[in-house]
Scaffold this motif. Sequence first.
Motif, PDB file in Angstrom:
ATOM      1  N   LEU A  24     -55.761  21.184  -6.254  1.00  0.00           N
ATOM      2  CA  LEU A  24     -57.112  20.660  -6.436  1.00  0.00           C
ATOM      3  C   LEU A  24     -57.484  20.621  -7.909  1.00  0.00           C
ATOM      4  O   LEU A  24     -58.073  19.631  -8.389  1.00  0.00           O
ATOM      5  CB  LEU A  24     -58.118  21.520  -5.660  1.00  0.00           C
ATOM      6  N   LEU A  25     -57.131  21.672  -8.642  1.00  0.00           N
ATOM      7  CA  LEU A  25     -57.413  21.720 -10.080  1.00  0.00           C
ATOM      8  C   LEU A  25     -56.688  20.600 -10.820  1.00  0.00           C
ATOM      9  O   LEU A  25     -57.254  19.964 -11.714  1.00  0.00           O
ATOM     10  CB  LEU A  25     -56.988  23.078 -10.651  1.00  0.00           C
ATOM     11  N   PHE A  26     -55.435  20.351 -10.417  1.00  0.00           N
ATOM     12  CA  PHE A  26     -54.670  19.277 -11.060  1.00  0.00           C
ATOM     13  C   PHE A  26     -55.354  17.932 -10.861  1.00  0.00           C
ATOM     14  O   PHE A  26     -55.501  17.140 -11.811  1.00  0.00           O
ATOM     15  CB  PHE A  26     -53.250  19.230 -10.492  1.00  0.00           C
ATOM     16  N   VAL A  27     -55.805  17.671  -9.650  1.00  0.00           N
ATOM     17  CA  VAL A  27     -56.483  16.403  -9.342  1.00  0.00           C
ATOM     18  C   VAL A  27     -57.785  16.287 -10.126  1.00  0.00           C
ATOM     19  O   VAL A  27     -58.108  15.227 -10.681  1.00  0.00           O
ATOM     20  CB  VAL A  27     -56.753  16.284  -7.824  1.00  0.00           C
ATOM     21  N   VAL A  76     -56.033  18.933 -22.430  1.00  0.00           N
ATOM     22  CA  VAL A  76     -55.940  18.646 -20.993  1.00  0.00           C
ATOM     23  C   VAL A  76     -54.541  18.251 -20.524  1.00  0.00           C
ATOM     24  O   VAL A  76     -54.091  18.742 -19.478  1.00  0.00           O
ATOM     25  CB  VAL A  76     -56.985  17.581 -20.581  1.00  0.00           C
ATOM     26  N   PRO A  77     -53.794  17.375 -21.232  1.00  0.00           N
ATOM     27  CA  PRO A  77     -52.438  17.067 -20.758  1.00  0.00           C
ATOM     28  C   PRO A  77     -51.560  18.316 -20.623  1.00  0.00           C
ATOM     29  O   PRO A  77     -50.795  18.445 -19.653  1.00  0.00           O
ATOM     30  CB  PRO A  77     -51.896  16.121 -21.833  1.00  0.00           C
ATOM     31  N   LYS A  78     -51.659  19.231 -21.577  1.00  0.00           N
ATOM     32  CA  LYS A  78     -50.894  20.482 -21.514  1.00  0.00           C
ATOM     33  C   LYS A  78     -51.347  21.331 -20.323  1.00  0.00           C
ATOM     34  O   LYS A  78     -50.521  21.952 -19.638  1.00  0.00           O
ATOM     35  CB  LYS A  78     -51.080  21.248 -22.828  1.00  0.00           C
ATOM     36  N   ILE A  79     -52.654  21.353 -20.063  1.00  0.00           N
ATOM     37  CA  ILE A  79     -53.179  22.103 -18.914  1.00  0.00           C
ATOM     38  C   ILE A  79     -52.602  21.544 -17.621  1.00  0.00           C
ATOM     39  O   ILE A  79     -52.171  22.293 -16.735  1.00  0.00           O
ATOM     40  CB  ILE A  79     -54.720  22.037 -18.882  1.00  0.00           C
ATOM     41  N   MET A  80     -52.573  20.202 -17.498  1.00  0.00           N
ATOM     42  CA  MET A  80     -52.066  19.572 -16.276  1.00  0.00           C
ATOM     43  C   MET A  80     -50.570  19.835 -16.091  1.00  0.00           C
ATOM     44  O   MET A  80     -50.099  20.040 -14.970  1.00  0.00           O
ATOM     45  CB  MET A  80     -52.346  18.064 -16.314  1.00  0.00           C
ATOM     46  N   VAL A  81     -49.820  19.827 -17.196  1.00  0.00           N
ATOM     47  CA  VAL A  81     -48.383  20.121 -17.120  1.00  0.00           C
ATOM     48  C   VAL A  81     -48.164  21.569 -16.664  1.00  0.00           C
ATOM     49  O   VAL A  81     -47.238  21.859 -15.894  1.00  0.00           O
ATOM     50  CB  VAL A  81     -47.712  19.892 -18.492  1.00  0.00           C
ATOM     51  N   ASP A  82     -49.024  22.484 -17.124  1.00  0.00           N
ATOM     52  CA  ASP A  82     -48.848  23.907 -16.832  1.00  0.00           C
ATOM     53  C   ASP A  82     -49.292  24.302 -15.426  1.00  0.00           C
ATOM     54  O   ASP A  82     -48.798  25.301 -14.886  1.00  0.00           O
ATOM     55  CB  ASP A  82     -49.643  24.750 -17.840  1.00  0.00           C
ATOM     56  N   ILE A  83     -50.230  23.561 -14.833  1.00  0.00           N
ATOM     57  CA  ILE A  83     -50.803  23.966 -13.544  1.00  0.00           C
ATOM     58  C   ILE A  83     -49.732  24.228 -12.476  1.00  0.00           C
ATOM     59  O   ILE A  83     -49.761  25.270 -11.813  1.00  0.00           O
ATOM     60  CB  ILE A  83     -51.848  22.930 -13.063  1.00  0.00           C
ATOM     61  N   PRO A  84     -48.748  23.333 -12.250  1.00  0.00           N
ATOM     62  CA  PRO A  84     -47.751  23.618 -11.211  1.00  0.00           C
ATOM     63  C   PRO A  84     -46.675  24.624 -11.622  1.00  0.00           C
ATOM     64  O   PRO A  84     -45.896  25.079 -10.773  1.00  0.00           O
ATOM     65  CB  PRO A  84     -47.126  22.237 -10.943  1.00  0.00           C
ATOM     66  N   ARG A  85     -46.609  24.979 -12.904  1.00  0.00           N
ATOM     67  CA  ARG A  85     -45.565  25.882 -13.384  1.00  0.00           C
ATOM     68  C   ARG A  85     -45.938  27.333 -13.126  1.00  0.00           C
ATOM     69  O   ARG A  85     -47.095  27.735 -13.289  1.00  0.00           O
ATOM     70  CB  ARG A  85     -45.329  25.671 -14.881  1.00  0.00           C
ATOM     71  N   LYS A  86     -44.944  28.128 -12.739  1.00  0.00           N
ATOM     72  CA  LYS A  86     -45.200  29.552 -12.518  1.00  0.00           C
ATOM     73  C   LYS A  86     -45.408  30.274 -13.850  1.00  0.00           C
ATOM     74  O   LYS A  86     -46.271  31.133 -13.985  1.00  0.00           O
ATOM     75  CB  LYS A  86     -44.036  30.184 -11.755  1.00  0.00           C
ATOM     76  N   ILE A  87     -44.563  29.949 -14.841  1.00  0.00           N
ATOM     77  CA  ILE A  87     -44.717  30.536 -16.181  1.00  0.00           C
ATOM     78  C   ILE A  87     -45.232  29.450 -17.122  1.00  0.00           C
ATOM     79  O   ILE A  87     -44.534  28.472 -17.405  1.00  0.00           O
ATOM     80  CB  ILE A  87     -43.363  31.085 -16.698  1.00  0.00           C
ATOM     81  N   LYS A  88     -46.453  29.634 -17.581  1.00  0.00           N
ATOM     82  CA  LYS A  88     -47.108  28.627 -18.427  1.00  0.00           C
ATOM     83  C   LYS A  88     -46.971  29.073 -19.883  1.00  0.00           C
ATOM     84  O   LYS A  88     -47.769  29.861 -20.368  1.00  0.00           O
ATOM     85  CB  LYS A  88     -48.575  28.488 -18.027  1.00  0.00           C
TER      86      LYS A  88
END
Length: 311
Positions: A24-27, A76-88
């Motif tokens: 949801l956060l990614f969307v 924001v692009p970095k945030i979106m890339v990190d959201i699905p990653r376990k280690i950000k």
Amino acid sequence: MDNKTSVKEFIILGFSGVQEYQNLLFVIFLMMYLITLTVNISLITIIRYGQQLHKPMYYFLGNLSFLELGYISVTVPKIMVDIPRKIKSISFPGCFTQLFFFTFFGATETILLAVMSFDRFLAVCYPLHYTSIMSQKVCFILAAASWVLGFLTTSFPIIKISELHFCSANIINHFFCESAPLLQLSCSDTYFKELNVIVCASSVILSSILLTMTSYIYILKTILRIPSATGKQKAASTCASHLIVVTTFYSTMFAMYIKPTASEGSLNKIMVLSLLYTVVTPMLNPIIYSLRNKEMKESLTKIMLRLKAKT
């Protein structure tokens, strides 16, 4: 970087505490980012091709939209890339690069908003001399000065923060690299570095607020002296959008940077404030200016009719 710094990368916690809402956060971030890109690029395009918008106020507004694009694209692009990653994670140089550009765009916007308030002061208080004072050359100089001052006031504190030693702690309780959590992670004595941040931030924010307040005090005095209610309303409408934007932006910036370090308990508050001026403000600013601006709507209509005629 000093060889006493052993940290090669930072781990960004971001929104790890709400794992069940990651999709949801990614969307949400994706939609807000796309909306921000669309409205700001549209605003720049309308100002560029709308003949009746070739005025100082819209010239500064175009600069503001360009800043908003850079502002949100740094984080924001970095945030979106990190959201699905376990280690950000983010590298040490990458973290300070992000911090620099984010702070640079923020400082420049702070100064530019003050310049825009001065422009409104001249438009309302000296309408007969406005066009001669705010020439194309003067507009360029004021806009360029905002960018240069933003760069100069940003470079010194960021360089000082980068000189700090980071021994082992590398977990940033934030969703991007910010000065407050970085100062908290350092194993150096951060007093003088923190003081540098406070002095530079205070000088930019307080001087900008002072110029804005002074401009609006004179604007208010001038509006109150206008005899007709229609004249008062017309004069006030030219400043309403800008006043809404500066109130929101300055209040969050003041709360963030006058006291750059934070305790664990207040970091959540910092994250909320950061989210407000990092993501929400760049999306709302062009909408606020466009919805309340008759000339902007008329220019958009003309451009749409022109494009329709070509097709």
